[in-house]
Design an enzyme around this catalytic site. Sequence first.
Site, PDB file in Angstrom:
ATOM      1  N   ASN A   1       0.823  -1.208   0.000  1.00  0.00           N
ATOM      2  CA  ASN A   1       0.000   0.000   0.000  1.00  0.00           C
ATOM      3  C   ASN A   1       0.857   1.258   0.000  1.00  0.00           C
ATOM      4  O   ASN A   1       0.998   1.925  -1.021  1.00  0.00           O
ATOM      5  CB  ASN A   1      -0.967  -0.012   1.186  1.00  0.00           C
ATOM      6  CG  ASN A   1      -2.055   1.040   1.061  1.00  0.00           C
ATOM      7  OD1 ASN A   1      -1.931   1.990   0.300  1.00  0.00           O
ATOM      8  ND2 ASN A   1      -3.124   0.883   1.813  1.00  0.00           N
ATOM      9  N   ASP A   2       1.447   1.564   1.147  1.00  0.00           N
ATOM     10  CA  ASP A   2       2.197   2.814   1.265  1.00  0.00           C
ATOM     11  C   ASP A   2       3.332   2.914   0.250  1.00  0.00           C
ATOM     12  O   ASP A   2       3.632   4.004  -0.241  1.00  0.00           O
ATOM     13  CB  ASP A   2       2.779   2.954   2.679  1.00  0.00           C
ATOM     14  CG  ASP A   2       1.687   3.095   3.732  1.00  0.00           C
ATOM     15  OD1 ASP A   2       0.610   3.600   3.394  1.00  0.00           O
ATOM     16  OD2 ASP A   2       1.919   2.687   4.882  1.00  0.00           O
ATOM     17  N   VAL A   3       3.956   1.781  -0.078  1.00  0.00           N
ATOM     18  CA  VAL A   3       5.120   1.809  -0.979  1.00  0.00           C
ATOM     19  C   VAL A   3       4.716   2.019  -2.431  1.00  0.00           C
ATOM     20  O   VAL A   3       5.585   2.132  -3.306  1.00  0.00           O
ATOM     21  CB  VAL A   3       5.947   0.516  -0.841  1.00  0.00           C
ATOM     22  CG1 VAL A   3       6.483   0.378   0.568  1.00  0.00           C
ATOM     23  CG2 VAL A   3       5.135  -0.710  -1.247  1.00  0.00           C
TER      24      VAL A   3
END
Length: 469
Positions: A396-398
């Site tokens: 997600n964040d990456v």
Amino acid sequence: MEHVSVNPWVALAYLVAGVCFILALRGLSSPATSQRGNRLGMIGMGIAVVTTLLTHGVASIAEIGIAIAIGGAIGIVTARRIQMTDMPQLVAAFHSLVGMAAVLVGMAAYLNPSAFGILVEDGSDILLNSRIELGLGVAIGAITFSGSVIAFLKLNGNMSGKPIILPARHLINLGTLAAIIVLVGLFHLNTPMLFWAILGLSFAIGFLLIIPIGGADMPVVVSMLNSYSGWAAAAMGFTLHNTAMIITGALVGSSGAILSYIMCRAMNRSFISVIAGGFGAEASAGSGEAKEQRPWKRGSAEDAAFLMSQAEQVIIVPGYGMAVAQAQHILREMTDKLKAHGVRVKFAIHPVAGRMPGHMNVLLAEANVPYDDVFELEDINSEFAQSDVAFVIGANDVTNPAAKTDKTSPIYGMPVLDVEKAKTVLFIKRSMGGVGYAGVDNDVFYMDNTMMLLADAKKMVEEIVKALD
């Protein structure tokens, strides 16, 4: 254990062990050579242990042999039973044991200094330099132990992975650290209470430092604790007059510090900001739900199978969701079927994907994904624009483009994988409600070229494999 003067052969043996450790680190830098590196590390440790036992006055070889056998048996059973998805918390647990070992050695040396050869000539007090080594060793060891326990609890799900923000935490932490430094400086005074005060405050600061750190910073925390455990071992090596421990501790400490720096740079974060309190701590203190409802497209396993089977190149981006679902083996089966269809398949690994450095690499290696198919961020990011499909499984964040555009985002400035540039993005996620550890929504979910595959990662990939047949 009474110290005996080191002869040249002992120095040579420790030198050979040190060379083995250096070559082990070199081997562990690549999946292709990691097994050789691991074997060299084992050989070096074997040389160091045998040399130490043969050249020191040991009270009871039988007792030490029994202890080694028990520890070895526990290690073998643990290695056979542990799931690769549980590797981060296992590493944290091992770090805690190293820290506690340093504390116990320090306590033994303080309570029985004559056995360690650290008394002044008249035997009235501990040598000044040995007091400094003891103070630093037990302090770092205690911080490593208590910090690793908290990291284990967070990684294992026994404690919330979100930052736990304490009132006036910076003031408390700075005050506690200052007190430890002052007490170590005063440790030259022959006051037993100073030793136990250093030990108690160090245990406390380990808890206080790690509690406010959230799940997104766990890769940095794991490498940081690895560094701490090395420095603790090095400090105890000085106390024990053991060159091998000093070399080994320095190697582990320095390599862990370098890895922490690499992790921080991959997240565009400073080491101090991580220690000061949790990645996106203020932003992620809420419920962790998406901020707003926006239109998005839902796809099926059949849709994903058709799109990927018709593609020339597919780039797979694994994340912690893949680890939780233990989907790495079925993912390997999917890649084999795609290759049978003539599709070129590559894996893109972000440096901080998962819960510890190299987490995704370890899982893919376990599933026998060819090393040549796995690429780091800087080597593959430019290929997304020329790829037909970006297949994101549990990351997600990456992959969040807000890191490049939104200066108010807690992940702003963090290098991310440019999955949105692919012709089609297939994004496996359990639901649209949750967000990543940083607590921010991902614009990729709502882009016109994105198709959301909402399901457990393993079950969705299994359905895709069936559809490919």
